[in-house]
Design a protein around this motif. Structure first.
Motif, PDB file in Angstrom:
ATOM      1  N   MET A  38     -10.208   2.384   0.217  1.00  0.00           N
ATOM      2  CA  MET A  38      -8.793   2.566  -0.089  1.00  0.00           C
ATOM      3  C   MET A  38      -8.636   3.188  -1.478  1.00  0.00           C
ATOM      4  SD  MET A  38      -5.867  -0.393  -0.317  1.00  0.00           S
ATOM      5  CE  MET A  38      -5.898  -0.819  -2.064  1.00  0.00           C
ATOM      6  N   GLN A  39      -7.789   4.201  -1.562  1.00  0.00           N
ATOM      7  CA  GLN A  39      -7.461   4.789  -2.871  1.00  0.00           C
ATOM      8  C   GLN A  39      -6.062   4.330  -3.275  1.00  0.00           C
ATOM      9  OE1 GLN A  39      -8.368   8.960  -1.455  1.00  0.00           O
ATOM     10  NE2 GLN A  39      -9.170   9.095  -3.552  1.00  0.00           N
ATOM     11  N   THR A  40      -5.843   4.225  -4.571  1.00  0.00           N
ATOM     12  CA  THR A  40      -4.516   3.855  -5.072  1.00  0.00           C
ATOM     13  C   THR A  40      -3.998   4.944  -5.994  1.00  0.00           C
ATOM     14  OG1 THR A  40      -5.093   1.518  -5.006  1.00  0.00           O
ATOM     15  CG2 THR A  40      -3.186   2.130  -6.340  1.00  0.00           C
ATOM     16  N   LEU A  41      -2.785   5.356  -5.755  1.00  0.00           N
ATOM     17  CA  LEU A  41      -2.137   6.318  -6.638  1.00  0.00           C
ATOM     18  C   LEU A  41      -0.911   5.637  -7.230  1.00  0.00           C
ATOM     19  CD1 LEU A  41      -2.026   9.379  -7.503  1.00  0.00           C
ATOM     20  CD2 LEU A  41      -0.397   9.657  -5.635  1.00  0.00           C
ATOM     21  N   ASN A  42      -0.809   5.596  -8.543  1.00  0.00           N
ATOM     22  CA  ASN A  42       0.364   4.984  -9.157  1.00  0.00           C
ATOM     23  C   ASN A  42       1.404   6.043  -9.477  1.00  0.00           C
ATOM     24  OD1 ASN A  42      -0.198   2.064  -9.421  1.00  0.00           O
ATOM     25  ND2 ASN A  42      -2.013   2.827 -10.513  1.00  0.00           N
ATOM     26  N   VAL A  43       2.596   5.845  -8.968  1.00  0.00           N
ATOM     27  CA  VAL A  43       3.706   6.759  -9.269  1.00  0.00           C
ATOM     28  C   VAL A  43       4.404   6.212 -10.502  1.00  0.00           C
ATOM     29  CG1 VAL A  43       5.799   7.837  -8.409  1.00  0.00           C
ATOM     30  CG2 VAL A  43       3.936   7.318  -6.831  1.00  0.00           C
ATOM     31  N   ASP A  44       4.363   6.982 -11.573  1.00  0.00           N
ATOM     32  CA  ASP A  44       4.814   6.503 -12.879  1.00  0.00           C
ATOM     33  C   ASP A  44       6.277   6.859 -13.122  1.00  0.00           C
ATOM     34  OD1 ASP A  44       5.083   5.694 -15.476  1.00  0.00           O
ATOM     35  OD2 ASP A  44       3.819   7.278 -16.327  1.00  0.00           O
ATOM     36  N   LEU A  45       7.145   5.862 -12.977  1.00  0.00           N
ATOM     37  CA  LEU A  45       8.585   6.068 -13.180  1.00  0.00           C
ATOM     38  C   LEU A  45       9.160   4.942 -14.028  1.00  0.00           C
ATOM     39  CD1 LEU A  45       9.529   7.027  -9.514  1.00  0.00           C
ATOM     40  CD2 LEU A  45       9.569   8.573 -11.464  1.00  0.00           C
ATOM     41  N   GLY A  46       8.450   4.568 -15.085  1.00  0.00           N
ATOM     42  CA  GLY A  46       8.939   3.497 -15.956  1.00  0.00           C
ATOM     43  C   GLY A  46       9.077   2.211 -15.172  1.00  0.00           C
ATOM     44  N   ASP A  47      10.267   1.579 -15.278  1.00  0.00           N
ATOM     45  CA  ASP A  47      10.425   0.289 -14.601  1.00  0.00           C
ATOM     46  C   ASP A  47      10.639   0.430 -13.101  1.00  0.00           C
ATOM     47  OD1 ASP A  47      12.971   1.239 -14.538  1.00  0.00           O
ATOM     48  OD2 ASP A  47      13.885  -0.407 -15.635  1.00  0.00           O
ATOM     49  N   ARG A  48      10.595   1.663 -12.595  1.00  0.00           N
ATOM     50  CA  ARG A  48      10.645   1.857 -11.139  1.00  0.00           C
ATOM     51  C   ARG A  48       9.303   2.374 -10.604  1.00  0.00           C
ATOM     52  NH1 ARG A  48      14.947   3.687 -13.208  1.00  0.00           N
ATOM     53  NH2 ARG A  48      14.360   5.858 -13.005  1.00  0.00           N
ATOM     54  N   SER A  49       8.226   2.194 -11.373  1.00  0.00           N
ATOM     55  CA  SER A  49       6.897   2.631 -10.945  1.00  0.00           C
ATOM     56  C   SER A  49       6.436   1.816  -9.739  1.00  0.00           C
ATOM     57  CB  SER A  49       5.896   2.446 -12.090  1.00  0.00           C
ATOM     58  OG  SER A  49       6.273   3.242 -13.190  1.00  0.00           O
ATOM     59  N   TYR A  50       5.563   2.423  -8.922  1.00  0.00           N
ATOM     60  CA  TYR A  50       5.039   1.705  -7.748  1.00  0.00           C
ATOM     61  C   TYR A  50       3.722   2.351  -7.322  1.00  0.00           C
ATOM     62  CZ  TYR A  50       6.892   5.676  -5.135  1.00  0.00           C
ATOM     63  OH  TYR A  50       7.160   6.946  -4.688  1.00  0.00           O
ATOM     64  N   PRO A  51       2.883   1.592  -6.591  1.00  0.00           N
ATOM     65  CA  PRO A  51       1.624   2.154  -6.088  1.00  0.00           C
ATOM     66  C   PRO A  51       1.743   2.692  -4.664  1.00  0.00           C
ATOM     67  CG  PRO A  51       1.595  -0.212  -5.841  1.00  0.00           C
ATOM     68  CD  PRO A  51       2.957   0.135  -6.388  1.00  0.00           C
ATOM     69  N   ILE A  52       0.912   3.702  -4.382  1.00  0.00           N
ATOM     70  CA  ILE A  52       0.711   4.151  -3.005  1.00  0.00           C
ATOM     71  C   ILE A  52      -0.736   3.811  -2.650  1.00  0.00           C
ATOM     72  CG2 ILE A  52       0.707   6.120  -1.421  1.00  0.00           C
ATOM     73  CD1 ILE A  52       2.488   7.614  -3.376  1.00  0.00           C
ATOM     74  N   PHE A  53      -0.918   3.048  -1.598  1.00  0.00           N
ATOM     75  CA  PHE A  53      -2.262   2.757  -1.106  1.00  0.00           C
ATOM     76  C   PHE A  53      -2.568   3.726   0.034  1.00  0.00           C
ATOM     77  CE2 PHE A  53      -0.935  -1.714  -2.430  1.00  0.00           C
ATOM     78  CZ  PHE A  53      -1.504  -1.593  -3.698  1.00  0.00           C
ATOM     79  N   ILE A  54      -3.727   4.366  -0.021  1.00  0.00           N
ATOM     80  CA  ILE A  54      -4.078   5.410   0.951  1.00  0.00           C
ATOM     81  C   ILE A  54      -5.451   5.093   1.533  1.00  0.00           C
ATOM     82  CG2 ILE A  54      -4.525   7.897   1.271  1.00  0.00           C
ATOM     83  CD1 ILE A  54      -2.863   8.245  -1.426  1.00  0.00           C
ATOM     84  N   GLY A  55      -5.579   5.140   2.869  1.00  0.00           N
ATOM     85  CA  GLY A  55      -6.892   4.960   3.489  1.00  0.00           C
ATOM     86  C   GLY A  55      -6.808   4.197   4.795  1.00  0.00           C
ATOM     87  N   THR A  56      -7.886   3.493   5.121  1.00  0.00           N
ATOM     88  CA  THR A  56      -7.971   2.751   6.383  1.00  0.00           C
ATOM     89  C   THR A  56      -7.813   1.251   6.125  1.00  0.00           C
ATOM     90  OG1 THR A  56     -10.365   2.708   6.132  1.00  0.00           O
ATOM     91  CG2 THR A  56      -9.459   4.471   7.480  1.00  0.00           C
ATOM     92  N   ASP A  57      -7.536   0.496   7.195  1.00  0.00           N
ATOM     93  CA  ASP A  57      -7.418  -0.976   7.129  1.00  0.00           C
ATOM     94  C   ASP A  57      -6.410  -1.448   6.077  1.00  0.00           C
ATOM     95  OD1 ASP A  57      -9.442  -1.323   9.103  1.00  0.00           O
ATOM     96  OD2 ASP A  57     -10.946  -0.905   7.566  1.00  0.00           O
ATOM     97  N   LEU A  58      -5.264  -0.801   6.037  1.00  0.00           N
ATOM     98  CA  LEU A  58      -4.264  -1.144   5.001  1.00  0.00           C
ATOM     99  C   LEU A  58      -3.349  -2.303   5.401  1.00  0.00           C
ATOM    100  CD1 LEU A  58      -3.069   2.334   3.687  1.00  0.00           C
ATOM    101  CD2 LEU A  58      -4.884   0.872   2.813  1.00  0.00           C
ATOM    102  N   PHE A  59      -3.297  -2.626   6.694  1.00  0.00           N
ATOM    103  CA  PHE A  59      -2.427  -3.735   7.122  1.00  0.00           C
ATOM    104  C   PHE A  59      -3.099  -5.036   6.728  1.00  0.00           C
ATOM    105  CE2 PHE A  59       0.751  -2.105  10.485  1.00  0.00           C
ATOM    106  CZ  PHE A  59       0.819  -0.862   9.899  1.00  0.00           C
ATOM    107  N   HIS A  60      -2.826  -5.468   5.517  1.00  0.00           N
ATOM    108  CA  HIS A  60      -3.488  -6.650   4.960  1.00  0.00           C
ATOM    109  C   HIS A  60      -2.503  -7.342   4.023  1.00  0.00           C
ATOM    110  CE1 HIS A  60      -6.235  -9.104   2.583  1.00  0.00           C
ATOM    111  NE2 HIS A  60      -7.129  -8.949   3.550  1.00  0.00           N
ATOM    112  N   PRO A  61      -2.470  -8.689   4.016  1.00  0.00           N
ATOM    113  CA  PRO A  61      -1.506  -9.384   3.160  1.00  0.00           C
ATOM    114  C   PRO A  61      -1.552  -8.961   1.690  1.00  0.00           C
ATOM    115  CG  PRO A  61      -2.527 -10.935   4.668  1.00  0.00           C
ATOM    116  CD  PRO A  61      -3.235  -9.617   4.873  1.00  0.00           C
ATOM    117  N   ASP A  62      -2.747  -8.655   1.185  1.00  0.00           N
ATOM    118  CA  ASP A  62      -2.860  -8.278  -0.233  1.00  0.00           C
ATOM    119  C   ASP A  62      -2.034  -7.034  -0.565  1.00  0.00           C
ATOM    120  OD1 ASP A  62      -4.589 -10.344  -0.506  1.00  0.00           O
ATOM    121  OD2 ASP A  62      -6.395  -9.114  -0.759  1.00  0.00           O
TER     122      ASP A  62
END
Lengths: 358, 358
Positions: free
Chosen positions: B1-25
């Motif tokens: 899994m790769q993670t890309l962080n979208v940097d928007l100050g207090d509205r920042s969020y991660p994008i998780f990309i790859g396989t087996d992403l349906f996971h509680p974590d």
């Protein structure tokens, strides 16, 4: 003319308050593109649409006239605004102007928030209620059959014109409804202002222009201080909803538009004062002052005939202030000092509901 | 899994990309309250609704299943989401989860932007197009009969899960449509990425998981850089609309849903390349590379049969990029370098329209 600046960083804007406000100097600097859409209703447009058009700059001016009343504060009517914007090919530099009361202001603001993901708008509130309530805070939106103001956005205007002249044509009942919100500011934040209102209520009911101007100015100033601290209503701003949780239940039960918002808030405020007294936070004399000032403003102080405590509880449970199933209320620790709390004896709430709805 | 962080100050969020992403974590930390509404459609829900529910935390989970297709991206369908939220008494701490393609993502994001004036949402885009397009940028909204995406808001998600697994069930035509947007990123910003796509197109068409993961990662990374500079699309972000002004005209003319968005954008991009060549900005070889990579991705490169230059002009004139009546287009100064401009010879535009629509 008085000017109040609402300080919100790059979303700051002025409110002009007083007489003779329909003037190019108060509008032209706030229109950036070369298109304007005036949104008004069937009651206000015949009185003020042409006078407004006469002082706008030489840009493309379109209008859309909606039916009058809270029951038309719907997604369907909002779509009529979008239809008009697209039929007239308004682009993202357009400016919407709300010419009407709170319903028109909320819908126009929400249309501006959503059209092409956000365009400018100007508010010309034509009721006392909308001048002291919608002028500050950026709350926009429409109702849903299952709840009031459930669909909306925060969107700030470029300028607000709070004209005391237009209040001269306001029906008596609507003037009183506006005074309910003015009284609320005193009760929540400023006992001195509450005293001023008690002293000057007959002049306000008599539509004295300078008394009305001061009441609007001080109300907006108090609200602006709070909104500047808490633009998205996560904290102190919630206090402005004194009387609104009970009041929204009344409005929902009666169907929007049968009771005026301010009338429902007046009763809701008296109910909040009653519960505050039961909790031992305010005295019986304080409670009587709340009842008396509402009566002096010709406002109702009892719930609609036939509404039951059970109806109140059901309708209050969909209120936006419910967090994780826990009802929070705005109550009075003293006159001029409100708190938001979920720490109250449910039995006391039941007693209040039983007293007002039985 | 790769993670890309979208940097928007207090509205920042991660994008998780790859396989087996349906996971509680990947979900539980981003759900703040104790209510979730999953919004999906009739095509995606049978495949992925239960697997998603199985990995959500033990909160109140409701769902609303909308009909599938761009023609249902309407205020009426949006209202179905509000109906469900209110019927199930979701409060302002609720989290909406978009499980579907771009239509579901845009509508769910807009519903989240407007419900009680803004609640959280999570995006699980299930098409390649929505993974590389809607994952970054916060654009949400619905269509209007007179224009695409005319009603909406900017609203950022808490997290995005871009699962390559779900792409295995995507129809071939939709995979190609997604590749049109991926190609766009190369053309607008990064000739190196364009070359990588030319080299790896057959593997991408063959749904190689690691090639798809990289294509998604690099597309989102390029878009995130631009959005971080220009969240509200006043400047450089407009370049991402390469091919979209022509493309939206095709979609409007055909009725939403008959042409896939990516297919329309592919033709629009070829048209923009044609006009750029006519203006002397790119070479004939460059133009041929644009045509060939679209063809390698099994995408159309000619406008719908029967669509006229006049129809293009009429439909393009309501585009959001029209400012004060002046049409602006995204064109290519080179492969990997786009510009937004209203400085082009109208006769050259007519020649392009005549070549593609006659």
């Amino acid at each position: 003319m008085q000017t109040l600046n609402v300080d919100l960083g790059d979303r700051s804007y002025p409110i002009f308050i007083g007489t003779d406000l329909f003037h190019p100097d108060n509008l032209t600097p706030y229109i950036k593109g070369n298109q304007v859409l005036i949104v008004s209703n069937e009651t206000v447009a015949p009185l003020y649409l042409e006078p407004l058009k006469a002082v706008l700059p030489a840009v493309q001016i379109d209008d859309v006239i909606l039916p009058d009343g809270e029951k038309f504060k719907t997604l369907a009517q909002l779509n009529a605004v979008f239809d008009r914007l697209l039929e007239c090919r308004h682009n993202r530099t357009t400016t919407l102007i709300a010419l009407g009361g709170g319903v028109i202001g909320d819908m126009t603001g929400f249309a501006a928030a959503c059209y092409q993901r956000g365009v400018n708008f100007i508010q010309i509130p034509t009721t006392l209620l909308s001048q002291v309530d919608s002028s500050v805070g950026g709350k926009t939106g429409v109702n849903h059959p299952l709840g009031k103001n459930m669909i909306g956005a925060f969107h700030q205007p470029q300028v607000v014109l709070a004209s005391v002249d237009v209040l001269q044509t306001l029906p008596d009942r609507e003037l009183s409804a506006g005074l309910a919100e003015v009284i609320k500011y005193g009760l929540v934040y400023d006992e001195g202002f509450l005293g001023w209102l008690e002293t000057n209520m007959s002049g306000l009911i008599g539509r004295d222009a300078s008394l009305l101007s001061y009441a609007i100015y001080r109300s907006c100033e108090l609200k602006a201080e709070v909104v500047a601290q808490d633009e998205k209503e996560s904290g102190v701003r919630a206090l402005l909803n004194l009387g609104h949780t009970f009041g929204h239940a009344i409005e929902s039960c009666q169907g929007y538009g049968n009771w005026l918002h301010g009338e429902a808030v007046a009763v809701g405020t008296v109910m909040a004062a009653d519960l505050s007294q039961r909790l031992g936070w305010i005295s019986s004399d304080d409670y009587q002052r709340v009842v008396q000032i509402m009566q002096a403003a010709n406002l109702p102080v009892t719930a609609p005939r036939g509404m039951t405590p059970e109806e109140f509880m059901t309708l209050m449970s969909v209120d936006k202030k419910v967090v994780d199933g826990q009802l929070r209320l705005i109550l009075l620790k003293a006159l001029g000092k409100a708190v938001v709390t979920d720490q109250f004896d449910p039995a006391a709430l039941q007693q209040t509901l039983t007293r007002f709805a039985a």
